[in-house]
Design a protein around this motif. Structure first.
Motif, PDB file in Angstrom:
ATOM      1  N   PRO A 264       0.796  -1.360  -0.092  1.00  0.00           N
ATOM      2  CA  PRO A 264       0.053  -0.021   0.081  1.00  0.00           C
ATOM      3  C   PRO A 264       0.917   1.253  -0.024  1.00  0.00           C
ATOM      4  N   SER A 265       2.002   1.196   0.626  1.00  0.00           N
ATOM      5  CA  SER A 265       2.977   2.329   0.541  1.00  0.00           C
ATOM      6  C   SER A 265       3.378   2.940  -0.868  1.00  0.00           C
ATOM      7  N   SER A 266       3.060   1.919  -1.808  1.00  0.00           N
ATOM      8  CA  SER A 266       3.373   2.337  -3.069  1.00  0.00           C
ATOM      9  C   SER A 266       2.382   3.235  -3.976  1.00  0.00           C
ATOM     10  N   MET A 267       1.240   3.438  -3.127  1.00  0.00           N
ATOM     11  CA  MET A 267       0.357   4.254  -3.810  1.00  0.00           C
ATOM     12  C   MET A 267       0.353   5.414  -3.294  1.00  0.00           C
ATOM     13  N   LEU A 268      -0.110   6.529  -4.315  1.00  0.00           N
ATOM     14  CA  LEU A 268      -0.244   7.858  -3.875  1.00  0.00           C
ATOM     15  C   LEU A 268      -1.893   8.485  -3.775  1.00  0.00           C
ATOM     16  N   SER A 269      -1.864   9.202  -2.826  1.00  0.00           N
ATOM     17  CA  SER A 269      -3.329   9.917  -2.679  1.00  0.00           C
ATOM     18  C   SER A 269      -3.542  10.857  -3.855  1.00  0.00           C
TER      19      SER A 269
ATOM     20  N   ASP B 158      -3.943  13.984  -4.027  1.00  0.00           N
ATOM     21  CA  ASP B 158      -3.161  15.282  -3.548  1.00  0.00           C
ATOM     22  C   ASP B 158      -1.785  14.973  -3.947  1.00  0.00           C
ATOM     23  N   GLU B 159      -1.210  13.973  -3.526  1.00  0.00           N
ATOM     24  CA  GLU B 159       0.200  13.568  -3.904  1.00  0.00           C
ATOM     25  C   GLU B 159       0.388  13.549  -5.434  1.00  0.00           C
ATOM     26  N   PHE B 160      -0.619  12.531  -5.681  1.00  0.00           N
ATOM     27  CA  PHE B 160      -0.505  12.663  -7.421  1.00  0.00           C
ATOM     28  C   PHE B 160      -0.463  14.134  -8.022  1.00  0.00           C
ATOM     29  N   PHE B 161      -1.389  15.027  -7.578  1.00  0.00           N
ATOM     30  CA  PHE B 161      -1.382  16.098  -8.464  1.00  0.00           C
ATOM     31  C   PHE B 161      -0.186  17.214  -7.930  1.00  0.00           C
ATOM     32  N   LYS B 162       0.412  16.937  -6.955  1.00  0.00           N
ATOM     33  CA  LYS B 162       1.377  17.538  -6.420  1.00  0.00           C
ATOM     34  C   LYS B 162       2.785  17.332  -7.235  1.00  0.00           C
ATOM     35  N   GLU B 163       2.851  16.011  -7.404  1.00  0.00           N
ATOM     36  CA  GLU B 163       4.058  15.304  -8.200  1.00  0.00           C
ATOM     37  C   GLU B 163       3.677  15.841  -9.808  1.00  0.00           C
ATOM     38  N   LEU B 164       2.551  15.816  -9.966  1.00  0.00           N
ATOM     39  CA  LEU B 164       2.461  16.218 -11.549  1.00  0.00           C
ATOM     40  C   LEU B 164       2.689  17.822 -11.725  1.00  0.00           C
ATOM     41  N   GLU B 165       2.339  18.523 -10.745  1.00  0.00           N
ATOM     42  CA  GLU B 165       2.597  20.024 -11.053  1.00  0.00           C
ATOM     43  C   GLU B 165       3.846  20.286 -10.922  1.00  0.00           C
ATOM     44  N   ALA B 166       4.746  19.375 -10.099  1.00  0.00           N
ATOM     45  CA  ALA B 166       6.321  19.561 -10.063  1.00  0.00           C
ATOM     46  C   ALA B 166       6.985  19.537 -11.480  1.00  0.00           C
ATOM     47  N   LEU B 167       6.295  18.473 -12.425  1.00  0.00           N
ATOM     48  CA  LEU B 167       6.988  18.252 -13.449  1.00  0.00           C
ATOM     49  C   LEU B 167       6.751  19.646 -14.141  1.00  0.00           C
TER      50      LEU B 167
END
Length: 92
Positions: A76-81, A83-92
């Motif tokens: 389960p630790s391999s999953m992103l919430s 919010d985490e997903f969109f933060k990572e996406l915005e960082a790109l």
């Protein structure tokens, strides 16, 4: 000319062997670094990518999705919430 070693990790899909991925990656990178023509167009690069990773069949896509679901259930630790997903996406 000086050689450069590139090391990278890819998810284990079971679809390709290490040797196949290495050969495909080497071919793709060589075309980008030393193109056979003066300039490689965006369309030609897209075709190269298509040749390196050909489209998967429906069965292969299903196998990959099943593998990812199993991995998420086991780790389960391999999953992103979301919010985490969109933060990572915005960082790109």
């Amino acid at each position: 000319m000086e050689n450069t070693r590139i090391s990278f990790e890819v998810p284990s899909t079971g679809t390709y062997t290490v040797e196949e991925l290495t050969a495909r990656a080497r071919h793709f990178i060589m075309e980008l670094v030393l193109p056979t023509k003066e300039k490689t167009s965006d369309d030609e690069i897209a075709k190269l990518i298509q040749n390196v990773f050909p489209p998967r069949t429906v069965e292969e896509k299903k196998e990959e999705l099943d593998r990812r679901i199993q991995q998420m259930e086991e780790e389960p630790s391999s999953m992103l919430s979301s919010d985490e997903f969109f933060k990572e996406l915005e960082a790109l």
